[in-house]
Design a protein around this motif. Structure first.
Motif, short mmCIF file in Angstrom:
data_model
loop_
_atom_site.label_atom_id
_atom_site.label_comp_id
_atom_site.label_asym_id
_atom_site.label_seq_id
_atom_site.Cartn_x
_atom_site.Cartn_y
_atom_site.Cartn_z
N ASN A 147 0.83 -1.21 0.00
CA ASN A 147 0.00 0.00 0.00
C ASN A 147 0.86 1.26 0.00
N THR A 148 1.98 1.22 0.81
CA THR A 148 2.88 2.37 0.85
C THR A 148 3.53 2.60 -0.51
N LEU A 149 3.96 1.49 -1.13
CA LEU A 149 4.55 1.62 -2.46
C LEU A 149 3.53 2.17 -3.46
N GLY A 150 2.28 1.74 -3.31
CA GLY A 150 1.27 2.26 -4.19
C GLY A 150 1.05 3.75 -3.98
N GLU A 151 1.05 4.20 -2.68
CA GLU A 151 0.90 5.63 -2.41
C GLU A 151 2.08 6.42 -2.96
N THR A 152 3.29 5.84 -2.78
CA THR A 152 4.49 6.51 -3.32
C THR A 152 4.42 6.61 -4.83
N SER A 153 3.98 5.53 -5.44
CA SER A 153 3.85 5.55 -6.90
C SER A 153 2.83 6.61 -7.33
N ARG A 154 1.76 6.73 -6.56
CA ARG A 154 0.76 7.74 -6.90
C ARG A 154 1.33 9.14 -6.79
N MET A 155 2.13 9.41 -5.69
CA MET A 155 2.74 10.72 -5.53
C MET A 155 3.73 11.01 -6.65
N LEU A 156 4.48 9.96 -7.04
CA LEU A 156 5.43 10.16 -8.15
C LEU A 156 4.69 10.49 -9.45
N ARG A 157 3.56 9.81 -9.65
CA ARG A 157 2.78 10.11 -10.86
C ARG A 157 2.26 11.54 -10.81
N GLU A 158 1.79 11.97 -9.61
CA GLU A 158 1.31 13.35 -9.50
C GLU A 158 2.44 14.34 -9.73
N THR A 159 3.64 14.04 -9.15
CA THR A 159 4.79 14.93 -9.37
C THR A 159 5.16 14.99 -10.84
N SER A 160 5.12 13.80 -11.48
CA SER A 160 5.44 13.77 -12.91
C SER A 160 4.43 14.58 -13.70
N ASN A 161 3.17 14.45 -13.32
CA ASN A 161 2.14 15.22 -14.02
C ASN A 161 2.33 16.72 -13.81
#
Length: 347
Positions: free
Chosen positions: A242-256
């Motif tokens: 779940n933490t990795l998924g949240e991190t991945s989501r934040m990275l996607r938002e940062t990338s966006n």
């Protein structure tokens, strides 16, 4: 005188033979009547049929495989139909119900034509004298023979086709014929079957390996087994995922966000390049304006240096010396107070 007794004896013998003949005739009549149940009490019933298929007077009437009566009369009625009247024994009357049906059948494949009574429910009333039965359709002997003839024709056609098929196979025609007559095709097929057999063996070995691998996974102490059985480890792993998924989501938002920022920069750059009348556009595209701005900056730098020199001269002037000295003392006192407050803060 002796001829009279002989004549009497002859008459006695003739009388005995006549009496014996009459007795035999009566016994035969009674026997035939008993066999045909002529002297049994009966009720009359009838049915109207389209075709009686050779039914005659005296034909038997059967119910559940038992003879229960005979045909009494056959008459034509309107619309070329035939009315068949038959008698039913009173002893069998109570077993035959009004919802039973009759049909013309035969005693065997080529036997005598008979009337067959069938069906009937226990809830229905028994038949009465003069009752009309409903008729059920049954194929006649002619229809059965016609069906047999059609079947014979079909069987003959099948036999002919089978003979042609065997002839084609013997001649090497078709896949089966080629397989039976061509050695190279048989060899290829044999090779293919050998390959299939080898593949089957490999599949069995793979299945055994998978079974052993599954058994090893179920062994205690194995990581996968611990992962499936230890709820704490499973929870930690789930939390990590779940933490990795949240991190991945934040990275996607940062990338966006970065993509949006780059798009804005690109849009701003394009506007600057396209709009040459704006301030930045003029500075980038108009060399004369850029030279003027550069001159202004140089003049500002030169004026700032001269201002510093003038301030230095004012500090040494007797009119402003006292002011600058007092200002310097105030500055030193503020620094000392600040240092004292910093050293007084408990650690």
């Amino acid at each position: 005188m002796k001829s009279a007794p002989k004549s009497n004896n002859y008459k006695v013998k003739v009388g005995l033979f006549v009496v014996l003949g009459v007795l035999i005739l009566v016994a035969g009549i009674l026997m035939i009547g008993t066999m045909r149940k002529t002297f049994v009490n009966k009720i009359d019933a009838y049915a109207i049929l389209d075709d009686v298929n050779g039914l005659t007077r005296g034909s038997n009437v059967w119910f559940s495989g038992v003879k229960v009566g005979t045909v009494k009369r056959i008459d034509f009625v309107e619309n070329s139909k035939v009315k068949v009247t038959f008698g039913i024994e009173e002893a069998s009357q109570k077993f035959i119900k009004k919802d039973a049906t009759v049909k013309v059948s035969s005693d065997g494949l080529i036997g005598n034509t008979i009337i067959v009574v069938s069906g009937g429910s226990s809830a229905a009333d028994m038949v009465e004298d003069g009752y009309q039965f409903h008729v059920s359709k049954e194929e006649s002997q002619q229809e059965m023979i016609k069906t047999l003839q059609e079947n014979n024709k079909n069987l003959l056609a099948i036999t002919t086709d089978f003979k042609e098929l065997i002839h084609s196979i013997k001649g090497g025609q078709g896949s089966v014929g080629k397989l039976l007559t061509q050695d190279d095709l048989y060899t290829k097929l044999n090779t293919t079957l050998s390959g299939l057999e080898a593949a089957t063996v490999n599949a069995k070995a793979t299945t055994a390996s998978l079974a052993q691998f599954s058994k090893n996974l179920n062994t205690e102490g194995n990581f996968v087994n611990d992962l499936m059985t230890d709820k704490q480890m499973y929870g930690d792993l789930k939390q990590t995922v779940n933490t990795l998924g949240e991190t991945s989501r934040m990275l996607r938002e940062t990338s966006n966000s970065a993509k949006v920022m780059m798009a804005n920069l690109q849009e701003t750059s394009q506007k600057i390049n396209n709009d040459k009348n704006s301030t930045v556009g003029v500075l980038l595209h108009d060399a004369k304006t850029a030279q003027n701005v550069k001159g202004i900056l140089q003049n500002l730098e030169s004026g700032s240096a001269k201002l510093d020199e003038n301030l230095e001269a004012l500090q040494h002037n007797f009119l402003f010396r006292r002011y600058f000295r007092k200002k310097k003392q105030n500055d030193e006192k503020e620094k000392a107070d600040t240092l004292t407050q910093v050293t007084a803060i408990p650690k």
